[in-house]
Design a protein around this motif. Structure first.
Motif, PDB file in Angstrom:
ATOM      1  N   ALA A 146     -14.907  22.303  61.234  1.00 47.93           N
ATOM      2  CA  ALA A 146     -14.454  21.058  60.605  1.00 47.93           C
ATOM      3  C   ALA A 146     -14.598  21.144  59.082  1.00 47.93           C
ATOM      4  CB  ALA A 146     -15.244  19.872  61.149  1.00 47.93           C
ATOM      5  N   GLU A 147     -15.704  21.751  58.629  1.00 45.25           N
ATOM      6  CA  GLU A 147     -15.921  21.924  57.179  1.00 45.25           C
ATOM      7  C   GLU A 147     -14.872  22.857  56.597  1.00 45.25           C
ATOM      8  OE1 GLU A 147     -17.029  23.545  53.495  1.00 45.25           O
ATOM      9  OE2 GLU A 147     -17.099  24.752  55.327  1.00 45.25           O
ATOM     10  N   THR A 148     -14.543  23.923  57.313  1.00 47.90           N
ATOM     11  CA  THR A 148     -13.522  24.860  56.857  1.00 47.90           C
ATOM     12  C   THR A 148     -12.155  24.179  56.771  1.00 47.90           C
ATOM     13  OG1 THR A 148     -14.684  26.748  57.823  1.00 47.90           O
ATOM     14  CG2 THR A 148     -12.338  27.038  57.376  1.00 47.90           C
ATOM     15  N   MET A 149     -11.846  23.359  57.751  1.00 48.72           N
ATOM     16  CA  MET A 149     -10.588  22.616  57.736  1.00 48.72           C
ATOM     17  C   MET A 149     -10.522  21.673  56.534  1.00 48.72           C
ATOM     18  SD  MET A 149     -10.468  21.798  61.820  1.00 48.72           S
ATOM     19  CE  MET A 149      -9.169  20.570  61.719  1.00 48.72           C
ATOM     20  N   LEU A 153      -7.865  22.070  53.497  1.00 52.51           N
ATOM     21  CA  LEU A 153      -6.922  20.968  53.324  1.00 52.51           C
ATOM     22  C   LEU A 153      -6.953  20.457  51.884  1.00 52.51           C
ATOM     23  CD1 LEU A 153      -4.932  18.880  54.373  1.00 52.51           C
ATOM     24  CD2 LEU A 153      -6.876  17.510  55.165  1.00 52.51           C
ATOM     25  N   ALA A 154      -8.166  20.302  51.353  1.00 53.35           N
ATOM     26  CA  ALA A 154      -8.305  19.832  49.971  1.00 53.35           C
ATOM     27  C   ALA A 154      -7.627  20.795  48.999  1.00 53.35           C
ATOM     28  CB  ALA A 154      -9.782  19.671  49.622  1.00 53.35           C
ATOM     29  N   MET A 156      -5.116  22.895  49.667  1.00 54.09           N
ATOM     30  CA  MET A 156      -3.664  22.830  49.832  1.00 54.09           C
ATOM     31  C   MET A 156      -3.094  21.599  49.135  1.00 54.09           C
ATOM     32  SD  MET A 156      -2.783  24.210  53.685  1.00 54.09           S
ATOM     33  CE  MET A 156      -4.178  23.435  54.531  1.00 54.09           C
ATOM     34  N   ARG A 157      -3.791  20.487  49.222  1.00 53.37           N
ATOM     35  CA  ARG A 157      -3.326  19.270  48.552  1.00 53.37           C
ATOM     36  C   ARG A 157      -3.370  19.429  47.035  1.00 53.37           C
ATOM     37  NH1 ARG A 157      -6.001  14.634  52.614  1.00 53.37           N
ATOM     38  NH2 ARG A 157      -4.306  14.789  54.169  1.00 53.37           N
ATOM     39  N   SER A 158      -4.359  20.158  46.566  1.00 54.39           N
ATOM     40  CA  SER A 158      -4.451  20.419  45.129  1.00 54.39           C
ATOM     41  C   SER A 158      -3.315  21.334  44.680  1.00 54.39           C
ATOM     42  CB  SER A 158      -5.800  21.048  44.796  1.00 54.39           C
ATOM     43  OG  SER A 158      -5.878  21.402  43.437  1.00 54.39           O
ATOM     44  N   ILE A 159      -3.021  22.368  45.459  1.00 53.03           N
ATOM     45  CA  ILE A 159      -1.962  23.322  45.115  1.00 53.03           C
ATOM     46  C   ILE A 159      -0.595  22.650  45.126  1.00 53.03           C
ATOM     47  CG2 ILE A 159      -0.732  25.381  45.920  1.00 53.03           C
ATOM     48  CD1 ILE A 159      -3.461  26.382  47.002  1.00 53.03           C
ATOM     49  N   THR A 160      -0.349  21.844  46.148  1.00 53.15           N
ATOM     50  CA  THR A 160       0.969  21.213  46.280  1.00 53.15           C
ATOM     51  C   THR A 160       1.116  19.973  45.408  1.00 53.15           C
ATOM     52  OG1 THR A 160       0.222  19.854  48.165  1.00 53.15           O
ATOM     53  CG2 THR A 160       1.193  22.012  48.668  1.00 53.15           C
ATOM     54  N   GLY A 161      -0.003  19.380  45.014  1.00 52.58           N
ATOM     55  CA  GLY A 161       0.049  18.134  44.259  1.00 52.58           C
ATOM     56  C   GLY A 161       0.389  16.942  45.134  1.00 52.58           C
ATOM     57  N   LEU A 162       0.314  17.131  46.439  1.00 46.95           N
ATOM     58  CA  LEU A 162       0.645  16.068  47.395  1.00 46.95           C
ATOM     59  C   LEU A 162      -0.645  15.517  48.001  1.00 46.95           C
ATOM     60  CD1 LEU A 162       3.627  17.816  49.214  1.00 46.95           C
ATOM     61  CD2 LEU A 162       3.763  16.063  47.429  1.00 46.95           C
TER      62      LEU A 162
END
Length: 274
Positions: A146-149, A153-154, A156-162
């Protein structure tokens, strides 16, 4: 003497043993008979076979109004349920006679059927005994995945800006990759791994790595950590169902939970106790 004929007898006798404490033999099993005769059929359900080979009409349709939305068979009026059970018995016996004649004509398949009956009886004992588990290891695995997920996720959201980017949305993944000049037709593991290996953009490469890491952790979290934790019985063991008829190649399969296909992951394998 009396012979007890079942369709998927291992399941029924396991329930009888668990609920009523009865130990009942399976002398014949029409599901296994059909599996031996027609391994590649893929479908071995009683009603489908009786309709296919014997021209039987559907005899369960009237029960659906009592079993919708999670309803159980105890809600069905006695007379209706008795008729259904009687037809189950009748058609199981008719199917047995039909398949028995086919087996008698092929001695090799008759022997194979006898071996499957023996294997099924042995696997029933394995199911009833269950597999010991290490609950602490399961919970540690659930927490770590769960920690890895969360971490991936954080990123990926930073990379995409979404802010609301979801790695479970093929649409969002395709749209973002197309936007940064790395369009893909699919978002399966093979495609993302290929893109990660061939893409020159560091941003896309890191995104792919984070997506793959998220998916791997999510798979372990849901299938193994949560899957096994939810399957633990009152005795502290898991009691999977082994299917002799589960494949057309002769291999066993298992479910609730799948106890055969463990990844080469030490943390996953720690779940099985001693």
């Amino acid at each position: 003497g009396v012979k007890l004929i079942w369709h998927n007898g291992k399941f029924d006798t396991r329930v009888l043993n668990r609920v009523l404490g009865m130990t009942v033999p399976v002398d014949h099993d029409t599901m296994l008979m059909h599996h031996v005769l027609f391994q590649a059929a893929g479908l071995h359900a009683l009603k489908a076979l009786c309709k296919l080979y014997l021209g039987a009409d559907e005899w369960e349709g009237d029960l659906k109004k009592w079993t919708v939305k999670g309803g159980h068979y105890e809600n069905i009026p006695y007379d209706t349920l008795a008729k259904y059970n009687g037809l189950d018995v009748y058609w199981t016996y008719k199917l047995y006679l039909y398949l028995e004649a086919l087996l008698e004509a092929e001695p090799d398949k008759q022997r194979a059927y006898e071996l499957e009956l023996e294997a099924s009886a042995f696997l029933l004992k394995v199911e009833q005994r269950g597999i010991p588990v290490d609950l602490e290891a399961i919970r540690n695995l659930k927490d770590s995945t769960a920690e890895t997920m969360t971490r991936n996720l954080a990123e990926m959201r930073s990379i995409t800006g979404l802010e609301k980017f979801s790695p479970n949305s093929p649409k969002q993944i395709k749209e973002w990759l197309a936007k940064v000049g790395a369009p893909v037709e699919k978002t399966d593991v093979a495609t993302i791994e290929e893109l990660k290996a061939s893409e020159k953009s560091v941003r896309v490469t890191v995104f792919c790595a984070r997506l793959l890491a998220y998916r791997k952790a999510a798979k372990v979290n849901s299938t193994y950590a949560k899957g096994w934790e939810n399957a633990i019985g009152p005795d502290g063991r898991v009691h999977p169902t082994f299917k002799v008829h589960g494949t057309s190649t002769g291999r066993l399969s298992s479910s609730q939970p799948n106890s055969q296909n463990f990844p080469r992951n030490k943390e996953v394998r720690k779940m099985v106790g001693l």
